[in-house]
Motif scaffolding. Structure first.
Motif, PDB file in Angstrom:
ATOM      1  N   VAL B 448       1.138  -7.425  -9.763  1.00 48.29           N
ATOM      2  CA  VAL B 448       0.804  -6.501  -8.365  1.00 48.29           C
ATOM      3  C   VAL B 448       2.252  -5.609  -8.157  1.00 48.29           C
ATOM      4  CG1 VAL B 448       0.667  -6.902  -6.124  1.00 48.29           C
ATOM      5  CG2 VAL B 448      -0.323  -8.358  -7.356  1.00 48.29           C
ATOM      6  N   ILE B 449       3.373  -6.198  -8.397  1.00 49.12           N
ATOM      7  CA  ILE B 449       4.544  -5.226  -7.985  1.00 49.12           C
ATOM      8  C   ILE B 449       4.574  -4.460  -9.030  1.00 49.12           C
ATOM      9  CG2 ILE B 449       7.050  -5.379  -8.308  1.00 49.12           C
ATOM     10  CD1 ILE B 449       6.787  -8.304  -7.140  1.00 49.12           C
ATOM     11  N   ALA B 450       4.310  -4.518 -10.400  1.00 52.90           N
ATOM     12  CA  ALA B 450       4.318  -3.258 -11.366  1.00 52.90           C
ATOM     13  C   ALA B 450       3.273  -2.477 -11.027  1.00 52.90           C
ATOM     14  CB  ALA B 450       3.909  -4.069 -12.856  1.00 52.90           C
ATOM     15  N   LEU B 451       2.173  -2.846 -10.546  1.00 56.99           N
ATOM     16  CA  LEU B 451       1.112  -1.764 -10.409  1.00 56.99           C
ATOM     17  C   LEU B 451       1.620  -0.630  -9.201  1.00 56.99           C
ATOM     18  CD1 LEU B 451      -1.672  -0.598 -10.217  1.00 56.99           C
ATOM     19  CD2 LEU B 451      -2.439  -2.533  -8.652  1.00 56.99           C
ATOM     20  N   LEU B 452       2.295  -1.664  -8.110  1.00 58.18           N
ATOM     21  CA  LEU B 452       2.770  -0.795  -7.141  1.00 58.18           C
ATOM     22  C   LEU B 452       3.635   0.209  -7.383  1.00 58.18           C
ATOM     23  CD1 LEU B 452       3.151  -3.415  -4.227  1.00 58.18           C
ATOM     24  CD2 LEU B 452       1.393  -1.773  -4.474  1.00 58.18           C
ATOM     25  N   ASN B 453       4.537  -0.054  -8.585  1.00 60.86           N
ATOM     26  CA  ASN B 453       5.467   0.660  -9.152  1.00 60.86           C
ATOM     27  C   ASN B 453       4.816   1.960  -9.820  1.00 60.86           C
ATOM     28  OD1 ASN B 453       8.344   0.885  -9.169  1.00 60.86           O
ATOM     29  ND2 ASN B 453       8.250  -1.240  -9.954  1.00 60.86           N
ATOM     30  N   ARG B 454       3.562   1.674 -10.453  1.00 57.42           N
ATOM     31  CA  ARG B 454       2.857   2.757 -10.958  1.00 57.42           C
ATOM     32  C   ARG B 454       2.353   3.902  -9.785  1.00 57.42           C
ATOM     33  NH1 ARG B 454       1.247  -1.460 -14.171  1.00 57.42           N
ATOM     34  NH2 ARG B 454      -1.097  -1.359 -13.696  1.00 57.42           N
ATOM     35  N   VAL B 455       1.929   3.065  -8.996  1.00 58.10           N
ATOM     36  CA  VAL B 455       1.259   3.786  -7.628  1.00 58.10           C
ATOM     37  C   VAL B 455       2.193   4.686  -7.183  1.00 58.10           C
ATOM     38  CG1 VAL B 455       0.167   3.715  -5.412  1.00 58.10           C
ATOM     39  CG2 VAL B 455      -0.804   2.290  -7.276  1.00 58.10           C
ATOM     40  N   ALA B 456       3.329   4.172  -6.928  1.00 59.65           N
ATOM     41  CA  ALA B 456       4.348   5.034  -6.018  1.00 59.65           C
ATOM     42  C   ALA B 456       4.933   6.081  -7.080  1.00 59.65           C
ATOM     43  CB  ALA B 456       5.418   4.003  -5.698  1.00 59.65           C
ATOM     44  N   GLY B 457       5.090   5.712  -8.295  1.00 63.69           N
ATOM     45  CA  GLY B 457       5.623   6.687  -9.414  1.00 63.69           C
ATOM     46  C   GLY B 457       4.764   7.908  -9.627  1.00 63.69           C
ATOM     47  N   ALA B 458       3.380   7.479  -9.434  1.00 63.63           N
ATOM     48  CA  ALA B 458       2.358   8.805  -9.438  1.00 63.63           C
ATOM     49  C   ALA B 458       2.303   9.528  -8.010  1.00 63.63           C
ATOM     50  CB  ALA B 458       1.106   8.248  -9.784  1.00 63.63           C
ATOM     51  N   GLY B 459       3.435   8.958  -7.208  1.00 64.52           N
ATOM     52  CA  GLY B 459       3.564   9.823  -6.012  1.00 64.52           C
ATOM     53  C   GLY B 459       2.653   9.481  -4.872  1.00 64.52           C
ATOM     54  N   TYR B 460       1.861   8.498  -4.892  1.00 63.11           N
ATOM     55  CA  TYR B 460       0.909   8.043  -3.843  1.00 63.11           C
ATOM     56  C   TYR B 460       1.726   7.329  -2.509  1.00 63.11           C
ATOM     57  CZ  TYR B 460      -3.027   9.077  -6.781  1.00 63.11           C
ATOM     58  OH  TYR B 460      -4.008   9.633  -7.604  1.00 63.11           O
ATOM     59  N   ASP B 461       1.367   7.547  -1.412  1.00 65.58           N
ATOM     60  CA  ASP B 461       1.802   6.650  -0.501  1.00 65.58           C
ATOM     61  C   ASP B 461       0.990   5.465  -0.226  1.00 65.58           C
ATOM     62  OD1 ASP B 461       2.760   5.950   1.980  1.00 65.58           O
ATOM     63  OD2 ASP B 461       1.952   7.409   3.054  1.00 65.58           O
ATOM     64  N   PHE B 462       1.329   4.446  -0.945  1.00 64.50           N
ATOM     65  CA  PHE B 462       0.644   2.954  -0.640  1.00 64.50           C
ATOM     66  C   PHE B 462       1.199   2.520   0.765  1.00 64.50           C
ATOM     67  CE2 PHE B 462       4.462   1.307  -3.072  1.00 64.50           C
ATOM     68  CZ  PHE B 462       4.673   0.278  -2.050  1.00 64.50           C
ATOM     69  N   ILE B 463       0.270   2.282   1.692  1.00 61.64           N
ATOM     70  CA  ILE B 463       0.474   1.946   2.910  1.00 61.64           C
ATOM     71  C   ILE B 463       0.417   0.370   3.372  1.00 61.64           C
ATOM     72  CG2 ILE B 463      -0.075   4.255   3.940  1.00 61.64           C
ATOM     73  CD1 ILE B 463      -2.967   3.010   4.514  1.00 61.64           C
ATOM     74  N   LYS B 464      -0.147  -0.466   2.446  1.00 62.68           N
ATOM     75  CA  LYS B 464      -0.437  -1.972   2.758  1.00 62.68           C
ATOM     76  C   LYS B 464      -1.221  -2.377   1.268  1.00 62.68           C
ATOM     77  CE  LYS B 464      -3.753  -3.628   4.820  1.00 62.68           C
ATOM     78  NZ  LYS B 464      -4.391  -4.287   5.869  1.00 62.68           N
ATOM     79  N   THR B 465      -0.904  -3.679   1.273  1.00 65.54           N
ATOM     80  CA  THR B 465      -1.780  -4.317   0.111  1.00 65.54           C
ATOM     81  C   THR B 465      -2.428  -5.508   0.804  1.00 65.54           C
ATOM     82  OG1 THR B 465       0.274  -5.963  -0.442  1.00 65.54           O
ATOM     83  CG2 THR B 465       0.046  -3.637  -1.439  1.00 65.54           C
ATOM     84  N   GLU B 466      -3.335  -6.107   0.046  1.00 60.48           N
ATOM     85  CA  GLU B 466      -3.937  -7.308   0.436  1.00 60.48           C
ATOM     86  C   GLU B 466      -4.171  -7.933  -0.771  1.00 60.48           C
ATOM     87  OE1 GLU B 466      -4.589  -8.641   3.635  1.00 60.48           O
ATOM     88  OE2 GLU B 466      -4.660  -6.735   4.593  1.00 60.48           O
ATOM     89  N   ASN B 467      -3.585  -9.062  -1.172  1.00 60.19           N
ATOM     90  CA  ASN B 467      -3.852  -9.849  -2.458  1.00 60.19           C
ATOM     91  C   ASN B 467      -5.204 -10.384  -2.190  1.00 60.19           C
ATOM     92  OD1 ASN B 467      -1.429  -9.120  -3.212  1.00 60.19           O
ATOM     93  ND2 ASN B 467      -0.556 -11.170  -3.110  1.00 60.19           N
ATOM     94  N   LEU B 468      -5.847 -10.387  -3.526  1.00 59.04           N
ATOM     95  CA  LEU B 468      -7.381 -11.187  -3.693  1.00 59.04           C
ATOM     96  C   LEU B 468      -7.083 -12.744  -4.311  1.00 59.04           C
ATOM     97  CD1 LEU B 468      -9.083  -8.133  -4.908  1.00 59.04           C
ATOM     98  CD2 LEU B 468      -8.888  -8.860  -2.562  1.00 59.04           C
ATOM     99  N   TYR B 469      -7.433 -13.677  -3.779  1.00 57.56           N
ATOM    100  CA  TYR B 469      -7.556 -14.825  -4.132  1.00 57.56           C
ATOM    101  C   TYR B 469      -8.808 -15.562  -4.184  1.00 57.56           C
ATOM    102  CZ  TYR B 469      -2.351 -14.756  -2.938  1.00 57.56           C
ATOM    103  OH  TYR B 469      -1.211 -14.347  -2.711  1.00 57.56           O
ATOM    104  N   THR B 470      -8.826 -16.618  -5.150  1.00 55.16           N
ATOM    105  CA  THR B 470      -9.993 -17.538  -5.129  1.00 55.16           C
ATOM    106  C   THR B 470      -9.461 -18.876  -4.609  1.00 55.16           C
ATOM    107  OG1 THR B 470      -9.558 -18.133  -7.247  1.00 55.16           O
ATOM    108  CG2 THR B 470     -11.186 -16.348  -6.906  1.00 55.16           C
ATOM    109  N   PHE B 471     -10.272 -19.650  -3.843  1.00 60.19           N
ATOM    110  CA  PHE B 471      -9.909 -21.078  -3.656  1.00 60.19           C
ATOM    111  C   PHE B 471     -10.733 -21.965  -3.883  1.00 60.19           C
ATOM    112  CE2 PHE B 471      -7.748 -18.431  -0.515  1.00 60.19           C
ATOM    113  CZ  PHE B 471      -6.513 -18.805  -0.259  1.00 60.19           C
ATOM    114  N   ASP B 472     -10.436 -22.768  -4.979  1.00 57.70           N
ATOM    115  CA  ASP B 472     -11.211 -23.541  -5.890  1.00 57.70           C
ATOM    116  C   ASP B 472     -12.427 -22.855  -6.316  1.00 57.70           C
ATOM    117  OD1 ASP B 472      -9.860 -26.232  -5.020  1.00 57.70           O
ATOM    118  OD2 ASP B 472     -10.954 -26.418  -3.254  1.00 57.70           O
TER     119      ASP B 472
END
Lengths: 483, 483
Positions: B448-472
């Motif tokens: 996730v962090i590496a993705l954010l690095n690529r997103v920021a590196g491409a000049g995008y303003d990422f404003i928030k994240t929501e992780n996606l989980y499964t439970f059982d």
């Protein structure tokens, strides 16, 4: 002869085909110059394996005619079937749900004899964006989104509607004493737009007190505009207390397409027996006639219907031996309305519709002023169960650095560090607020990413982030209770 | 003589001191064995510079006595003053707001003569956590949080309340057809807990239809339990249509402390004139007496008050020459109640309170079963205004890699890429969903962090994240309309 106006019609499920036949019969007798395209939606389409209940060819018809008269449908029980109404609204951007809630005393029983309220409900955003995440064992989240263009569209629509329909007042309901940013935006936009309608009175009520007043004294209101959730709940309340759920039509208005329907469902158990009351769909069709500029026909049909109601010619659902004269079926009710085309009610108030150049005005959106936006911090949310707030505060403090400092931890919106209260119940869903080490500084996305690296490196499960921004120097985030 | 029970009392602002004096006078005459500590809250404390309206010493008293009888206060106009009620509720974890809504026909005017509904409102979470962020020019967000322990506490409280008060049915209102995860959790917990109260009927209504029914036919309901926002709006609706806003008391119950009050405000314009009706605060005090086990005194006071009402001895706010016999002031009303201590109403229904070992039962929370939680993706939100959905989809697709792939973009909850519809209005608030490149894989926080690095590196303003989980293995996030 006038050019015929193309519309798209869906006959729906349950009582749908019967009430649509009755409605179209009346429109035809009133010589509405319509060119009807029929599409298939609902149960059959669902059961054929299309989870949205609508075929691609149907979309083409809607895009061509831009006007949709829709009978109620049945959504099959069981998983995976999506609400057709929600799909159509969202895909076609039907941003305004308009629901007149009128009482017809003494012909229809109601505790509110003089009620005539129109609820204008925002139809696209708010919690109904349906963006939900479960990120901890204990806590689930749904995003409430309010946008400036979405708020502008619906508020301007409400004032345009009021002006077109000789309404005197537009009221706004929000909860902006609690939700200062989201509902605050809606209220602010309401005030801005109200200023350009000096001919129409405007007012704002906090939704709880406003709802109480609406439920008790509905004639205190005229047009009421609301965000999606409040509008969903209170349009049902208003229709119910008017006594007219079975008689109410509604419009869903978009910039490109508009949809008209009854507010009731498909009532499968009443289907095929010539029992159902076509009034809701017929009044939806009247709103459609107004929308496409056939105001004379709309007036004729609506007034003929009012005369039928006050003549006591009633279907089973509204039959009451104290006021009804004749119990009729769906077809006979339609015939009775047709016999009264050209007549006006004697006791109930007759309607009058003004011809307007454009009935879909109100969709324009002002260009939002570009604000100077600055990143000034980040809220990092953790799933954590290993202790109390002070333990977490002590440990996460150590991750401060590189220009960002932990300033606050909250749990379900209550500040628990530093200086929390022992009584505060803490879930496993913790928010850690990081602000610049030096006051007044801004932050770069790289610093947020580096912080997440330190958080993950220390073994924490960061579950979400919310960046903190200022706009033209004004704080774009709430402070917490106790912060 | 019985041990005296310590309570904390605040006399409040406006009409507060008068109605508190009247209430305490009645409690004293009824020989309630109370040991009263008085604290200062409200306007004076605010204006002395304390933005929360309550002194540190007052907290100490509340923690000592654990019982708070509070008169209405005035929050000064202008910035920075926080709602005292919200502060007290949140800090002390007063998770249940209990509001009996009763009509007193024919003595108090109402359209609903047989109404006797108790609204039990969740009081800590939902949108009232107040967590708001503006992250783009156009869009503002508020987080709706629903927790399993929060839902368990309030639902169990509602059933315990029903059992203690000989109520027959508990109804739950949610909107879980739209908010399947958040309101779905509340509904699910309701079903689980209802199963352990086989002696009490239970049912669930979708909140819009339920609210309509409540506003029209309130005697269809008995106890109704709801998440915070619905409860806020509908408890006001219920009190209003009962005709008893000025007469209603409410309880705010926590695991440690409980607060009792009138539901009305401090009415500064009526202050100091011996006019105000003390009934709301008195009925709040009756709930307090029940809470601390003084059920005999509670019964005596409540029945004496009912007798006073039906004897037509009324303050100005409820005086109606058709039914009232005597218009009295605050003090004279209290004297009339005192004269009737030991009497029972003849027409209105008398109350009976059962003695219970513990009146604060219901707070226990089951340990949540630990689920197998797996990270399976992330929603990255962008502030972006440079084109349409297909432009963004094409460009952000290029940031896929390292095991994560862009699968969907939505705008206000509507899927716009791939395969969007031209009519969908797009704000500047875009959600980009990244899922594992290979189906069934899990993801690490580092990805996730590496993705954010690529997103920021491409000049995008990422404003928030929501992780996606499964439970059982079960998906812990919603799909979008069209996804």
């Amino acid at each position: 002869m006038a050019t015929r106006i193309p519309i798209t019609v869906a006959h729906g499920d349950g009582i749908g085909p019967e009430i649509m036949a009755a409605t179209l019969h009346i429109l035809e007798a009133a010589k509405a110059p319509l060119d009807i395209e029929t599409i298939e939606i609902g149960e059959k389409v669902y059961l054929a394996g299309n989870t949205s209940g609508i075929e691609p060819s149907a979309w083409e018809s809607l895009r061509r005619t831009k006007v949709f008269l829709k009978a109620p449908i049945t959504t099959p029980q069981g998983g995976g079937y999506k609400s057709l109404n929600v799909t159509v609204r969202k895909v076609l951007g039907l941003y305004a749900n308009v629901r007149p809630c009128v009482s017809y005393h003494p012909f229809i029983e109601t505790k509110h004899p003089n009620m005539d309220v129109v609820i204008v409900r925002e139809n696209e955003e708010d919690l109904y964006a349906g963006i939900e995440h479960r990120q901890t064992n204990q806590v689930v989240q749904c995003l409430k989104l309010i946008s400036r263009p979405g708020s502008e569209k619906i508020v301007r629509y409400a004032f345009e509607y009021a002006r077109r329909n000789d309404r005197k007042k537009v009221t706004c309901f929000t909860k902006d004493n609690i939700m200062k940013l989201t509902d605050g935006l809606f209220h602010k936009v309401f005030n801005e737009i109200a200023a350009s309608y000096p001919d129409i009175e405007n007012e704002h009520w906090i939704v709880d007190i406003g709802a109480a007043k609406l439920a008790d004294t509905p004639n205190a209101f005229d047009v009421v505009v609301m965000p999606n959730l409040y509008g969903d709940v209170l349009s049902d309340v208003a229709a119910q207390i008017a006594g007219s759920v079975g008689l109410a039509g509604s419009a869903n208005i978009g910039e490109h397409v508009a949809m008209f329907e009854a507010i009731h469902g498909s009532a499968p158990r009443r289907a095929g027996q010539n029992l159902a009351n076509p009034s809701g769909l017929l009044l939806g069709a009247v709103m459609m006639l107004v929308h496409i500029g056939l105001t004379d026909t709309a007036e004729q049909v609506h007034n003929g219907w009012l005369r039928t109601i006050e003549d006591g010619i009633h279907t089973y659902d509204i039959y009451d031996e104290k006021v009804s004269k004749q119990k009729v079926g769906t077809k006979e009710f339609a015939d009775a309305v047709i016999q009264r085309l050209g007549q006006r009610p004697q006791i109930l108030k007759a309607v009058a519709y003004k011809k307007m150049d454009s009935q879909s005005a109100g969709a324009s959106v002002s260009s939002t002023p570009a604000s100077r936006k600055e990143l000034v911090g980040v809220d990092v949310f953790l799933d954590w169960t290993k202790g109390g707030a002070n333990d977490l505060g002590g440990d996460v403090s150590k991750l401060s650095g590189d220009g960002l400092k932990l300033t606050m931890i909250s749990n379900r919106g209550v500040k628990v560090w530093p200086g929390g209260h022992a009584e505060t119940f803490c879930s496993d869903h913790w928010r850690c607020r990081f602000l610049p080490e030096a006051e007044g500084k801004t932050v770069g996305h790289g610093q947020v990413i580096a912080l997440l690296n330190r958080v993950a490196g220390a073994g924490y499960d960061f579950i979400k982030t919310e960046n903190l921004y200022t706009f033209d120097g004004e704080r774009g985030f709430s402070l917490d209770q106790g912060e």
